[in-house]
Design a protein around this motif. Structure first.
Motif, PDB file in Angstrom:
ATOM      1  N   VAL A   1       0.680  -1.200  -0.036  1.00  0.00           N
ATOM      2  CA  VAL A   1       0.046  -0.033   0.079  1.00  0.00           C
ATOM      3  C   VAL A   1       0.807   1.230  -0.139  1.00  0.00           C
ATOM      4  CG1 VAL A   1      -1.765   1.332   1.435  1.00  0.00           C
ATOM      5  CG2 VAL A   1      -1.726  -1.362   1.191  1.00  0.00           C
ATOM      6  N   LYS A   2       0.713   2.176  -0.722  1.00  0.00           N
ATOM      7  CA  LYS A   2       1.478   3.460  -0.969  1.00  0.00           C
ATOM      8  C   LYS A   2       0.322   4.627  -0.531  1.00  0.00           C
ATOM      9  CE  LYS A   2       3.842   6.374  -4.218  1.00  0.00           C
ATOM     10  NZ  LYS A   2       4.331   6.823  -5.594  1.00  0.00           N
ATOM     11  N   PHE A   3       0.984   5.436   0.150  1.00  0.00           N
ATOM     12  CA  PHE A   3       0.023   6.669   0.808  1.00  0.00           C
ATOM     13  C   PHE A   3       0.852   7.589   1.097  1.00  0.00           C
ATOM     14  CE2 PHE A   3       1.663   4.251   4.601  1.00  0.00           C
ATOM     15  CZ  PHE A   3       2.127   5.059   5.477  1.00  0.00           C
ATOM     16  N   ALA A   4       0.020   8.848   1.252  1.00  0.00           N
ATOM     17  CA  ALA A   4       0.791  10.046   1.322  1.00  0.00           C
ATOM     18  C   ALA A   4       0.291  10.630   2.765  1.00  0.00           C
ATOM     19  CB  ALA A   4       0.359  11.132   0.207  1.00  0.00           C
ATOM     20  N   LYS A   5       1.449  11.188   3.278  1.00  0.00           N
ATOM     21  CA  LYS A   5       1.244  11.840   4.708  1.00  0.00           C
ATOM     22  C   LYS A   5       1.285  13.443   4.659  1.00  0.00           C
ATOM     23  CE  LYS A   5       2.777  11.103   9.529  1.00  0.00           C
ATOM     24  NZ  LYS A   5       3.744  10.667  10.426  1.00  0.00           N
TER      25      LYS A   5
ATOM     26  N   TYR B   1       5.329   3.588   2.430  1.00  0.00           N
ATOM     27  CA  TYR B   1       4.818   2.230   1.566  1.00  0.00           C
ATOM     28  C   TYR B   1       4.480   1.449   3.256  1.00  0.00           C
ATOM     29  CZ  TYR B   1       6.123   3.561  -2.781  1.00  0.00           C
ATOM     30  OH  TYR B   1       6.274   4.148  -4.202  1.00  0.00           O
ATOM     31  N   MET B   2       3.420   0.600   3.094  1.00  0.00           N
ATOM     32  CA  MET B   2       3.262  -0.516   3.924  1.00  0.00           C
ATOM     33  C   MET B   2       2.767  -1.591   3.227  1.00  0.00           C
ATOM     34  SD  MET B   2      -0.107  -0.264   6.574  1.00  0.00           S
ATOM     35  CE  MET B   2      -1.311  -0.426   4.981  1.00  0.00           C
ATOM     36  N   ASP B   3       3.262  -2.888   4.014  1.00  0.00           N
ATOM     37  CA  ASP B   3       2.926  -4.250   3.384  1.00  0.00           C
ATOM     38  C   ASP B   3       2.055  -4.995   4.341  1.00  0.00           C
ATOM     39  OD1 ASP B   3       4.771  -3.543   1.450  1.00  0.00           O
ATOM     40  OD2 ASP B   3       6.139  -5.112   1.818  1.00  0.00           O
TER      41      ASP B   3
ATOM     42  N   SER C   1      -2.130   3.956  -4.062  1.00  0.00           N
ATOM     43  CA  SER C   1      -2.190   2.782  -4.802  1.00  0.00           C
ATOM     44  C   SER C   1      -2.156   1.550  -3.806  1.00  0.00           C
ATOM     45  CB  SER C   1      -1.089   2.679  -5.910  1.00  0.00           C
ATOM     46  OG  SER C   1       0.063   2.556  -5.235  1.00  0.00           O
ATOM     47  N   VAL C   2      -2.587   0.344  -4.472  1.00  0.00           N
ATOM     48  CA  VAL C   2      -2.664  -0.828  -3.652  1.00  0.00           C
ATOM     49  C   VAL C   2      -1.871  -1.904  -4.949  1.00  0.00           C
ATOM     50  CG1 VAL C   2      -3.791  -2.839  -2.710  1.00  0.00           C
ATOM     51  CG2 VAL C   2      -4.430  -0.126  -2.087  1.00  0.00           C
ATOM     52  N   LYS C   3      -1.005  -2.575  -4.645  1.00  0.00           N
ATOM     53  CA  LYS C   3      -0.473  -3.479  -5.471  1.00  0.00           C
ATOM     54  C   LYS C   3      -0.039  -4.855  -4.715  1.00  0.00           C
ATOM     55  CE  LYS C   3       0.260  -0.562  -8.981  1.00  0.00           C
ATOM     56  NZ  LYS C   3       1.802  -0.046  -9.277  1.00  0.00           N
ATOM     57  N   ALA C   4      -0.300  -5.906  -5.578  1.00  0.00           N
ATOM     58  CA  ALA C   4      -0.021  -7.394  -5.257  1.00  0.00           C
ATOM     59  C   ALA C   4       1.420  -7.585  -5.330  1.00  0.00           C
ATOM     60  CB  ALA C   4      -1.005  -8.260  -5.965  1.00  0.00           C
ATOM     61  N   LEU C   5       2.104  -8.205  -4.506  1.00  0.00           N
ATOM     62  CA  LEU C   5       3.622  -8.466  -4.711  1.00  0.00           C
ATOM     63  C   LEU C   5       3.980 -10.039  -4.894  1.00  0.00           C
ATOM     64  CD1 LEU C   5       4.850  -6.742  -1.347  1.00  0.00           C
ATOM     65  CD2 LEU C   5       4.976  -6.008  -3.751  1.00  0.00           C
ATOM     66  N   PRO C   6       4.948 -10.049  -5.810  1.00  0.00           N
ATOM     67  CA  PRO C   6       5.210 -11.400  -6.256  1.00  0.00           C
ATOM     68  C   PRO C   6       5.761 -12.097  -5.034  1.00  0.00           C
ATOM     69  CG  PRO C   6       7.001  -9.758  -7.084  1.00  0.00           C
ATOM     70  CD  PRO C   6       5.473  -8.951  -6.532  1.00  0.00           C
ATOM     71  N   GLU C   7       5.958 -13.253  -4.873  1.00  0.00           N
ATOM     72  CA  GLU C   7       6.294 -14.103  -3.875  1.00  0.00           C
ATOM     73  C   GLU C   7       7.715 -14.023  -3.590  1.00  0.00           C
ATOM     74  OE1 GLU C   7       5.501 -18.115  -4.088  1.00  0.00           O
ATOM     75  OE2 GLU C   7       3.187 -17.927  -4.097  1.00  0.00           O
ATOM     76  N   SER C   8       8.496 -13.684  -4.556  1.00  0.00           N
ATOM     77  CA  SER C   8      10.016 -13.162  -4.254  1.00  0.00           C
ATOM     78  C   SER C   8      10.427 -12.020  -3.777  1.00  0.00           C
ATOM     79  CB  SER C   8      10.587 -13.697  -5.937  1.00  0.00           C
ATOM     80  OG  SER C   8      10.356 -12.517  -6.601  1.00  0.00           O
TER      81      SER C   8
END
Length: 275
Positions: free
Chosen positions: A5-9, A64-66, A120-127
């Motif tokens: 998750v990408k965010f602005a503060k 960014y937050m995972d 934005s919200v993105k799915a990450l590859p397993e690697s």
């Protein structure tokens, strides 16, 4: 499934510390109805990690937050995503997220507060590594809160500053005071047309350069130039530039897809894909 998750503060939220930001997102995720995964054990908690804690008083356009979300079979998932996943597993065994990245982004913004915006919200590859371990560099913009002041006093000496073989500064750590060479960790540094200072520096765990270290190294190097440029300002004579006079903005956080000798910096969300 890992999600980045990408965010602005910005705004009044710049005064909120990292731990409170983490607590905010824990509540926001529950309110948004996201099926987040929890750790096991006596005291389960949401599986969550942040790229790099932001200092109090700073704005950011690239935090960014995972998180880890549970998955389920969902026939409504877009054909493009299903096709890409089917290349790795049979269609009947493909586990799909319960909501799209756009829907997750929308829900988080609906339960957010002024000063925090999900970008934005993105799915990450397993690697992919976690956000904190992936950080290699960060880009900052710094400007004076007083619109009458700017960094143009550095125009004639910035090139000489960067030409130094070493830029030694004193850094305070939990283990005490140590000397640090900033030069190898400064990838870009310039004064913009509007008088702001913009730089790209090492932000990895091993060589993290805090903006204040570079700003004050420049302030001391400028010497007489800033004394004459800021004549009449109360802090012109000070050894270090009071950070209260500045607004610092972290524009973006990067990972290195190249090598240590030839780095290629890309934003942390570029390693993921929408779903």
């Amino acid at each position: 499934m890992k999600v980045r998750v990408k965010f602005a503060k910005y705004g009044c939220m710049k005064f909120i510390g990292h731990l409170d930001v983490m607590r905010f997102f824990q509540k926001a995720i529950r309110r948004a109805g996201i099926d987040v995964a929890y750790s096991t054990g006596y005291s389960p908690h949401q599986i969550m990690s942040f790229a790099s804690p932001l200092g109090v008083g700073m704005y950011s356009n690239g935090e960014y937050m995972d998180i880890e979300v549970r998955t389920s079979l969902d026939v409504r998932t877009s054909l493009e995503v299903r096709t890409s996943l089917e290349a790795k597993a049979p269609a009947e065994n493909v586990l799909m997220p319960q909501m799209s990245s756009a829907e997750m982004c929308r829900r988080l913004n609906e339960v957010s507060v002024p000063g925090i915006e999900i970008l934005s919200v993105k799915a990450l590859p397993e690697s992919a590594g976690n956000a904190m371990a992936s950080v290699a560099a960060a880009r900052y913009t710094v400007y004076f809160k007083d619109p009458a002041l700017n960094f143009h006093f550095l125009d004639s000496c910035l090139e000489d500053f960067l030409a130094q073989p070493a830029i030694m500064v004193t850094k305070e750590t939990k283990k005490g005071i140590s000397q640090m060479d900033l030069r190898l960790g400064i990838y870009e540094c310039r004064v913009t047309a509007d008088g702001s200072l913009e730089f790209l520096v090492d932000a990895s765990s091993g060589g993290n350069i805090k903006p204040a270290l570079l700003i004050n190294a420049l302030w001391r190097f400028a010497g007489r130039k800033r004394l004459s440029y800021f004549a009449g300002q109360s802090y012109a004579q000070e050894e270090e530039l009071p950070l209260i006079a500045l607004q610092q903005v972290r524009e973006e956080t990067y990972t290195n897809t190249g090598t240590a000798e030839s780095p290629v910096f890309v934003p942390l969300d570029e390693v993921g894909e929408e779903f």
